[in-house]
Design a protein around this motif. Structure first.
Motif, PDB file in Angstrom:
ATOM      1  N   GLU A 186       0.878  -1.165   0.000  1.00 50.10           N
ATOM      2  CA  GLU A 186       0.000   0.000   0.000  1.00 50.10           C
ATOM      3  C   GLU A 186       0.918   1.218   0.000  1.00 50.10           C
ATOM      4  N   ASP A 187       0.789   2.044  -1.009  1.00 55.71           N
ATOM      5  CA  ASP A 187       1.739   3.125  -1.244  1.00 55.71           C
ATOM      6  C   ASP A 187       1.878   4.083  -0.064  1.00 55.71           C
ATOM      7  N   GLU A 188       0.772   4.347   0.636  1.00 62.14           N
ATOM      8  CA  GLU A 188       0.819   5.302   1.737  1.00 62.14           C
ATOM      9  C   GLU A 188       1.463   4.717   2.995  1.00 62.14           C
ATOM     10  N   LEU A 189       1.533   3.391   3.076  1.00 66.01           N
ATOM     11  CA  LEU A 189       2.008   2.761   4.309  1.00 66.01           C
ATOM     12  C   LEU A 189       3.435   2.224   4.216  1.00 66.01           C
ATOM     13  N   VAL A 190       3.878   1.911   3.015  1.00 66.89           N
ATOM     14  CA  VAL A 190       5.181   1.243   2.867  1.00 66.89           C
ATOM     15  C   VAL A 190       6.129   2.085   2.029  1.00 66.89           C
ATOM     16  N   SER A 191       7.281   2.365   2.596  1.00 64.53           N
ATOM     17  CA  SER A 191       8.349   3.050   1.863  1.00 64.53           C
ATOM     18  C   SER A 191       9.336   1.997   1.371  1.00 64.53           C
ATOM     19  N   LEU A 192       9.571   1.939   0.080  1.00 68.14           N
ATOM     20  CA  LEU A 192      10.490   0.949  -0.482  1.00 68.14           C
ATOM     21  C   LEU A 192      11.926   1.210  -0.027  1.00 68.14           C
ATOM     22  N   ASP A 193      12.273   2.465   0.152  1.00 69.04           N
ATOM     23  CA  ASP A 193      13.618   2.780   0.638  1.00 69.04           C
ATOM     24  C   ASP A 193      13.837   2.194   2.039  1.00 69.04           C
ATOM     25  N   GLU A 194      12.845   2.377   2.893  1.00 68.53           N
ATOM     26  CA  GLU A 194      12.954   1.843   4.255  1.00 68.53           C
ATOM     27  C   GLU A 194      12.952   0.311   4.245  1.00 68.53           C
ATOM     28  N   LEU A 195      12.150  -0.264   3.329  1.00 66.75           N
ATOM     29  CA  LEU A 195      12.114  -1.721   3.230  1.00 66.75           C
ATOM     30  C   LEU A 195      13.482  -2.260   2.817  1.00 66.75           C
ATOM     31  N   GLN A 196      14.135  -1.627   1.869  1.00 65.13           N
ATOM     32  CA  GLN A 196      15.458  -2.073   1.424  1.00 65.13           C
ATOM     33  C   GLN A 196      16.498  -1.915   2.532  1.00 65.13           C
ATOM     34  N   GLU A 197      16.326  -0.885   3.353  1.00 66.57           N
ATOM     35  CA  GLU A 197      17.238  -0.705   4.491  1.00 66.57           C
ATOM     36  C   GLU A 197      17.090  -1.856   5.489  1.00 66.57           C
ATOM     37  N   LYS A 198      15.864  -2.302   5.700  1.00 63.12           N
ATOM     38  CA  LYS A 198      15.630  -3.426   6.612  1.00 63.12           C
ATOM     39  C   LYS A 198      16.246  -4.711   6.054  1.00 63.12           C
ATOM     40  N   ILE A 199      16.113  -4.904   4.738  1.00 60.54           N
ATOM     41  CA  ILE A 199      16.695  -6.098   4.101  1.00 60.54           C
ATOM     42  C   ILE A 199      18.220  -6.072   4.225  1.00 60.54           C
ATOM     43  N   GLU A 203      23.274  -8.514   7.148  1.00 64.43           N
ATOM     44  CA  GLU A 203      24.601  -8.342   6.553  1.00 64.43           C
ATOM     45  C   GLU A 203      25.309  -9.661   6.259  1.00 64.43           C
ATOM     46  N   ASP A 204      24.911 -10.734   6.936  1.00 66.25           N
ATOM     47  CA  ASP A 204      25.563 -12.017   6.698  1.00 66.25           C
ATOM     48  C   ASP A 204      25.173 -12.612   5.352  1.00 66.25           C
ATOM     49  N   HIS A 205      24.017 -12.232   4.825  1.00 68.31           N
ATOM     50  CA  HIS A 205      23.545 -12.828   3.578  1.00 68.31           C
ATOM     51  C   HIS A 205      23.407 -11.834   2.430  1.00 68.31           C
ATOM     52  N   VAL A 206      23.009 -10.602   2.738  1.00 64.93           N
ATOM     53  CA  VAL A 206      22.635  -9.648   1.695  1.00 64.93           C
ATOM     54  C   VAL A 206      23.777  -8.697   1.356  1.00 64.93           C
ATOM     55  N   GLN A 207      24.081  -8.654   0.042  1.00 68.65           N
ATOM     56  CA  GLN A 207      25.058  -7.677  -0.447  1.00 68.65           C
ATOM     57  C   GLN A 207      24.339  -6.387  -0.836  1.00 68.65           C
ATOM     58  N   SER A 208      23.214  -6.530  -1.571  1.00 68.78           N
ATOM     59  CA  SER A 208      22.455  -5.356  -2.009  1.00 68.78           C
ATOM     60  C   SER A 208      21.072  -5.793  -2.497  1.00 68.78           C
ATOM     61  N   SER A 209      20.200  -4.816  -2.727  1.00 71.41           N
ATOM     62  CA  SER A 209      18.874  -5.112  -3.295  1.00 71.41           C
ATOM     63  C   SER A 209      18.502  -4.012  -4.275  1.00 71.41           C
ATOM     64  N   ASP A 210      17.705  -4.368  -5.262  1.00 74.60           N
ATOM     65  CA  ASP A 210      17.277  -3.407  -6.291  1.00 74.60           C
ATOM     66  C   ASP A 210      15.814  -3.619  -6.614  1.00 74.60           C
ATOM     67  N   ILE A 211      15.142  -2.535  -7.040  1.00 71.84           N
ATOM     68  CA  ILE A 211      13.778  -2.623  -7.532  1.00 71.84           C
ATOM     69  C   ILE A 211      13.853  -2.925  -9.028  1.00 71.84           C
ATOM     70  N   ALA A 212      13.466  -4.131  -9.422  1.00 71.76           N
ATOM     71  CA  ALA A 212      13.552  -4.539 -10.828  1.00 71.76           C
ATOM     72  C   ALA A 212      12.343  -4.054 -11.631  1.00 71.76           C
ATOM     73  N   ALA A 213      11.180  -4.000 -10.980  1.00 73.66           N
ATOM     74  CA  ALA A 213       9.956  -3.553 -11.675  1.00 73.66           C
ATOM     75  C   ALA A 213       8.946  -3.104 -10.644  1.00 73.66           C
ATOM     76  N   MET A 214       8.073  -2.170 -11.089  1.00 73.72           N
ATOM     77  CA  MET A 214       7.032  -1.662 -10.182  1.00 73.72           C
ATOM     78  C   MET A 214       5.845  -1.243 -11.045  1.00 73.72           C
ATOM     79  N   GLN A 215       4.652  -1.663 -10.623  1.00 69.44           N
ATOM     80  CA  GLN A 215       3.448  -1.346 -11.390  1.00 69.44           C
ATOM     81  C   GLN A 215       2.313  -1.030 -10.440  1.00 69.44           C
ATOM     82  N   LYS A 216       1.591   0.054 -10.731  1.00 73.56           N
ATOM     83  CA  LYS A 216       0.431   0.437  -9.926  1.00 73.56           C
ATOM     84  C   LYS A 216      -0.734  -0.505 -10.178  1.00 73.56           C
ATOM     85  N   LEU A 217      -1.422  -0.851  -9.107  1.00 74.54           N
ATOM     86  CA  LEU A 217      -2.614  -1.683  -9.251  1.00 74.54           C
ATOM     87  C   LEU A 217      -3.827  -0.803  -9.553  1.00 74.54           C
TER      88      LEU A 217
END
Length: 217
Positions: A186-199, A203-217
């Motif tokens: 839900e666009d108003e509730l979730v920030s993708l930047d903050e979500l990527q920071e949580k991912i 540090e033991d598993h994740v090197q980086s993350s990227d948004i490959a695609a995004m589409q509005k419902l």
């Protein structure tokens, strides 16, 4: 019989009819006196009124009221009959328009009631929730990274407005695979930047993350 066009235009600028809130014989009287539709560019309110009253033309004889109020806008009309003399001279006067202040107050009251009803209806209407479908790619450090644990840690992130979907491992070379996972937010509730920071906190598993695609419902 002619019509005082300026007076009629001024009157109809703030009213829908010659008298009252519904078509009446007063409107029929002025309508017939005009004879034809006025110039809309010069008298827009009268033109709007004329077209409206014209739509009742087949019912003119059935409209209620009298032509008294309409005679105030026409020259050559027979004067309205005076009331019988009473104890005071004031009783001889005929009130052609009624109390304008009272009419204006009633119109404002009706307008306020309609605005209130509209606002209540709008407030009760369910609000559309903006959502997006996102494809997220999470890259591990190397080919020895436990991808099952990486995915489990990603899915362990929970918050309102976030739903994890399907996933798959995609080879990126040298035996290394990245996690490609879909999610609905839900666009108003979730920030993708903050979500990527949580991912990235894994540090033991994740090197980086990227948004490959995004589409509005």
């Amino acid at each position: 019989m002619s019509v005082d066009a300026a007076k009629l235009e001024s009157h109809l600028a703030s009213r829908s009819y010659v008298e009252g809130y519904t078509p009446s014989q007063a409107d029929v009287h002025v309508f017939k006196a005009l004879g034809k539709a006025p110039d809309a560019s010069a008298h827009p309110h009268t033109a709007r009124w004329y077209t409206h009253i014209q739509s009742y033309e087949s019912e003119h004889s059935d409209l209620p009221g009298s032509s008294t109020a309409g005679q105030a806008f026409t020259a050559g009309s027979a004067p309205a009959p005076a009331k019988e003399a009473a104890a005071e001279d004031d009783d001889d006067e005929v009130d052609l328009f009624g109390d304008d202040d009272e009419d204006d107050a009633e119109a404002e009251k009706l307008k306020a009631e309609r605005v209130k009803a509209y606002n209540e209806k709008k407030a009760a209407k369910p609000k559309t929730i903006a959502k997006s479908v996102v494809t997220l790619e999470v890259k591990p450090w190397d080919d020895e990274t436990d991808m099952a644990e990486l995915e489990a840690n990603v899915r362990a992130i929970e918050q309102e407005g976030l739903v994890w979907g399907s996933s798959k491992l995609v080879a990126i070379g040298y035996g290394i695979k990245k996690l490609q996972i879909t999610l609905v937010i839900e666009d108003e509730l979730v920030s993708l930047d903050e979500l990527q920071e949580k991912i990235a906190e894994d540090e033991d598993h994740v090197q980086s993350s990227d948004i490959a695609a995004m589409q509005k419902l």
